[in-house]
Write a protein that holds these residues in place. Structure first.
Motif, PDB file in Angstrom:
ATOM      1  N   ALA A  88      -7.334 -10.279  -9.301  1.00 49.79           N
ATOM      2  CA  ALA A  88      -8.159 -11.291  -8.638  1.00 49.79           C
ATOM      3  C   ALA A  88      -8.843 -10.761  -7.385  1.00 49.79           C
ATOM      4  O   ALA A  88      -9.607 -11.495  -6.756  1.00 49.79           O
ATOM      5  N   TYR A  89      -8.579  -9.510  -7.017  1.00 49.31           N
ATOM      6  CA  TYR A  89      -9.069  -9.003  -5.744  1.00 49.31           C
ATOM      7  C   TYR A  89      -9.967  -7.783  -5.952  1.00 49.31           C
ATOM      8  O   TYR A  89      -9.553  -6.799  -6.588  1.00 49.31           O
ATOM      9  N   PRO A  90     -11.177  -7.799  -5.399  1.00 47.68           N
ATOM     10  CA  PRO A  90     -12.049  -6.628  -5.499  1.00 47.68           C
ATOM     11  C   PRO A  90     -11.406  -5.363  -4.926  1.00 47.68           C
ATOM     12  O   PRO A  90     -11.721  -4.257  -5.366  1.00 47.68           O
ATOM     13  N   GLY A  91     -10.525  -5.532  -3.947  1.00 46.25           N
ATOM     14  CA  GLY A  91      -9.840  -4.368  -3.385  1.00 46.25           C
ATOM     15  C   GLY A  91      -9.038  -3.612  -4.421  1.00 46.25           C
ATOM     16  O   GLY A  91      -8.764  -2.418  -4.255  1.00 46.25           O
ATOM     17  N   ILE A  92      -8.663  -4.294  -5.519  1.00 46.13           N
ATOM     18  CA  ILE A  92      -7.957  -3.654  -6.630  1.00 46.13           C
ATOM     19  C   ILE A  92      -8.927  -3.342  -7.776  1.00 46.13           C
ATOM     20  O   ILE A  92      -8.982  -2.202  -8.265  1.00 46.13           O
ATOM     21  N   THR A  93      -9.699  -4.319  -8.188  1.00 47.05           N
ATOM     22  CA  THR A  93     -10.527  -4.157  -9.388  1.00 47.05           C
ATOM     23  C   THR A  93     -11.670  -3.170  -9.194  1.00 47.05           C
ATOM     24  O   THR A  93     -12.190  -2.624 -10.176  1.00 47.05           O
ATOM     25  N   ARG A  94     -12.079  -2.915  -7.947  1.00 44.75           N
ATOM     26  CA  ARG A  94     -13.174  -1.989  -7.712  1.00 44.75           C
ATOM     27  C   ARG A  94     -12.704  -0.583  -7.401  1.00 44.75           C
ATOM     28  O   ARG A  94     -13.507   0.287  -7.019  1.00 44.75           O
ATOM     29  N   LEU A  95     -11.405  -0.327  -7.574  1.00 45.76           N
ATOM     30  CA  LEU A  95     -10.921   1.051  -7.546  1.00 45.76           C
ATOM     31  C   LEU A  95     -11.467   1.787  -8.757  1.00 45.76           C
ATOM     32  O   LEU A  95     -11.783   1.183  -9.787  1.00 45.76           O
ATOM     33  N   SER A  96     -11.574   3.106  -8.664  1.00 43.87           N
ATOM     34  CA  SER A  96     -12.047   3.863  -9.815  1.00 43.87           C
ATOM     35  C   SER A  96     -11.080   3.641 -10.978  1.00 43.87           C
ATOM     36  O   SER A  96      -9.863   3.551 -10.775  1.00 43.87           O
ATOM     37  N   PRO A  97     -11.599   3.528 -12.210  1.00 43.82           N
ATOM     38  CA  PRO A  97     -10.731   3.249 -13.359  1.00 43.82           C
ATOM     39  C   PRO A  97      -9.601   4.258 -13.524  1.00 43.82           C
ATOM     40  O   PRO A  97      -8.470   3.876 -13.851  1.00 43.82           O
ATOM     41  N   ASP A  98      -9.876   5.532 -13.299  1.00 42.04           N
ATOM     42  CA  ASP A  98      -8.833   6.551 -13.465  1.00 42.04           C
ATOM     43  C   ASP A  98      -7.729   6.396 -12.427  1.00 42.04           C
ATOM     44  O   ASP A  98      -6.539   6.527 -12.744  1.00 42.04           O
ATOM     45  N   LEU A  99      -8.113   6.123 -11.183  1.00 47.41           N
ATOM     46  CA  LEU A  99      -7.120   5.923 -10.133  1.00 47.41           C
ATOM     47  C   LEU A  99      -6.294   4.681 -10.426  1.00 47.41           C
ATOM     48  O   LEU A  99      -5.055   4.709 -10.307  1.00 47.41           O
ATOM     49  N   LEU A 100      -6.945   3.602 -10.812  1.00 44.99           N
ATOM     50  CA  LEU A 100      -6.222   2.361 -11.081  1.00 44.99           C
ATOM     51  C   LEU A 100      -5.270   2.532 -12.259  1.00 44.99           C
ATOM     52  O   LEU A 100      -4.135   2.030 -12.220  1.00 44.99           O
ATOM     53  N   ASP A 101      -5.699   3.238 -13.283  1.00 44.36           N
ATOM     54  CA  ASP A 101      -4.821   3.474 -14.437  1.00 44.36           C
ATOM     55  C   ASP A 101      -3.590   4.278 -14.022  1.00 44.36           C
ATOM     56  O   ASP A 101      -2.455   3.935 -14.401  1.00 44.36           O
ATOM     57  N   ALA A 102      -3.802   5.342 -13.243  1.00 43.76           N
ATOM     58  CA  ALA A 102      -2.672   6.160 -12.789  1.00 43.76           C
ATOM     59  C   ALA A 102      -1.734   5.346 -11.915  1.00 43.76           C
ATOM     60  O   ALA A 102      -0.501   5.446 -12.029  1.00 43.76           O
ATOM     61  N   LEU A 103      -2.302   4.526 -11.045  1.00 37.79           N
ATOM     62  CA  LEU A 103      -1.486   3.720 -10.141  1.00 37.79           C
ATOM     63  C   LEU A 103      -0.669   2.699 -10.914  1.00 37.79           C
ATOM     64  O   LEU A 103       0.516   2.476 -10.607  1.00 37.79           O
ATOM     65  N   ARG A 104      -1.268   2.083 -11.929  1.00 42.35           N
ATOM     66  CA  ARG A 104      -0.540   1.087 -12.713  1.00 42.35           C
ATOM     67  C   ARG A 104       0.575   1.731 -13.524  1.00 42.35           C
ATOM     68  O   ARG A 104       1.665   1.146 -13.653  1.00 42.35           O
TER      69      ARG A 104
END
Length: 221
Positions: A88-104
């Motif tokens: 729900a937050y752009p601070g999360i959803t607007r991370l680069s897809p690769d970074l967000l995938d690794a973080l998750r």
């Protein structure tokens, strides 16, 4: 003629009352000072985890920035308790897809060990970054000192969506030990909470962090 020594005078009840009152006043004053000191220690800067240096992470508490009406959640402000799975937050959803995938993936594995990886800051708008830098200059007294903690909007990995600030000591400790398996590395020695994606770290380990952002060649732009 010898003189008989007089008996020592005993303090009156009134005197003892005054002494007791002074002791109580002193105790209350000391207690209040200690409480105020502890409360100040709890209000660390932005989003984060107390660590080395004068302030952990950006120099302004995001909640205060919101209160000033300067930036909002649309600029990347994250409330307490947000994880990489909050969409729900752009601070999360607007991370680069690769970074967000690794973080998750890292957060899911950490969760199996009872560690919750909260994200105190992720993507930020240029306006948010500018505000944080302005606050850092005010807090640290000069642009040179502020540069050790907050990048410009033009050079910030947060603005590019390529960095996250992790919350809580146990989460930072877990990421420090296991992050390289996901390509997540601590970038700066003075910001233990700041992680970026380094794909080459998977299998090869993370590179040594810079002492602070002023040593990072990317910050020279």
């Amino acid at each position: 003629m010898s003189r008989t020594a007089s008996a020592p005078l005993k303090p009156s009840v009134a005197v003892w009352g005054v002494i007791l009152a002074l002791v109580l006043v002193c105790a209350v004053s000391v207690g209040a000072a200690l409480h105020q000191s502890a409360a100040g220690a709890d209000r660390s800067v932005p989003g984060t985890v107390p660590a080395q240096g004068p302030g952990p992470g950006p120099a302004q508490d995001p909640a205060e920035v919101v209160a000033d009406g300067v930036v909002t959640e649309e600029d990347g402000i994250l409330p307490d308790g947000v994880t990489a799975f909050d969409g729900a937050y752009p601070g999360i959803t607007r991370l680069s897809p690769d970074l967000l995938d690794a973080l998750r993936r890292a957060a899911e594995d950490a969760g199996h060990q009872g560690i919750v990886i909260h994200v105190n800051s992720g993507w930020r708008s240029p306006e948010y970054q500018d505000e944080l830098l302005k606050q850092a200059v005010s807090q640290y007294g000069s642009e040179a000192e502020a540069a050790r903690w907050v990048a410009t909007a033009a050079t910030s990995a947060h603005v590019a969506g390529e960095a996250v600030d992790i919350g809580s000591f146990d989460a930072v400790a877990w990421m420090s030990e296991h992050g390289d398996a996901y390509g997540l590395c601590q970038t700066y020695g003075n910001e233990s909470w700041h992680f970026e994606l380094r794909r080459e770290a998977v299998g090869g380990g993370c590179p040594a962090p810079y002492a602070d952002p002023t040593e990072d060649p990317r910050m020279q732009g």
